[in-house]
Design a protein around this motif. Sequence first.
Motif: not given
Length: 300
Positions: A188-214
């Motif tokens: 595939l052509p590379t133009y238009g692909n998204s760059p990768s970001i290291d260290g992205v959380l993959r487990d949705p259970a680790t996302v805490v909403f209460e009193n957290a800053g977003f």
Amino acid sequence: MTELKYGGFSLGRINAKRNRRKAEAYWLGFLEGVLASESIENLEIDSIKAEAAQLLCLFGDEDAADLIQDLDTAYNDYHGEIYGVISGIVDYRSRPFDQAPEPKDHCNRFFGFCAGIACDGRLKVNEVEKLIGMIDQNIEFLDDSRIAGLRKVAAEAISDRQLSAEEEEDISEWIARLVGDSCADTGLPTYGNSPSIDGVLRDPATVVFENAGFVVTGAFSLAPRKVIESWIASRGGVVTKSISRSTDYLIVAAVASRDWLHSHQGTKIIEARKLHEQGGRPHFVDELTFRKALELCGIR
């Protein structure tokens, strides 16, 4: 002055012009990367054709159309002819960028160059030398830790004027963090692909909403940003517009721009990366994981 309304014709025309400029800068850099080895390799042909086809599809570019035709022509000295054709395109199309540069040109051109030298799945010493030279000419690139890491690995690899297979692989991995996997890997052509970001959380259970800053950034397919922010607030989260030490999560849209280094979205990502390296926060959460975290909390 005519007001530029979101979604209006005038603003759309400006955005279209900017998008074309970005694509052309990237394509110019890609062709410069292809030429960096001072020869055309067989493994580069499909990648060159894929990138040209992408530009032709997006903008009806005549040079891209002509190049595709040349790539399909049985020249006696095929590789020499293609090298000459690409050199001519680069010479002609670099003039407006060199004579009247715009702020993001050098960034998009650099990303294209990275894709160009890596498009055949191989790297040569002279290609890596030119890569380092481009970074050294634009030291603001080093604000992005991925580019700083790429330069460090590249410089160490060619310090003995040789490249082992392992060193090639290391450099290629750092390049993939900027522009995605090469066409040799994906087809595939590379133009238009998204760059990768290291260290992205993959487990949705680790996302805490209460009193957290977003902080929320990017163009989401999930819902308009205001709606997403209201979902966060309904679960006790605190949404702000800018990154700070109180930010726990940066929610990054799946639809990312390749030039995020110099975009508004990119500014937030770079600030978040710096803080994360210092104290382990904020965490990066991609759109898919965020969607699952909302579902776990009974939202939507």
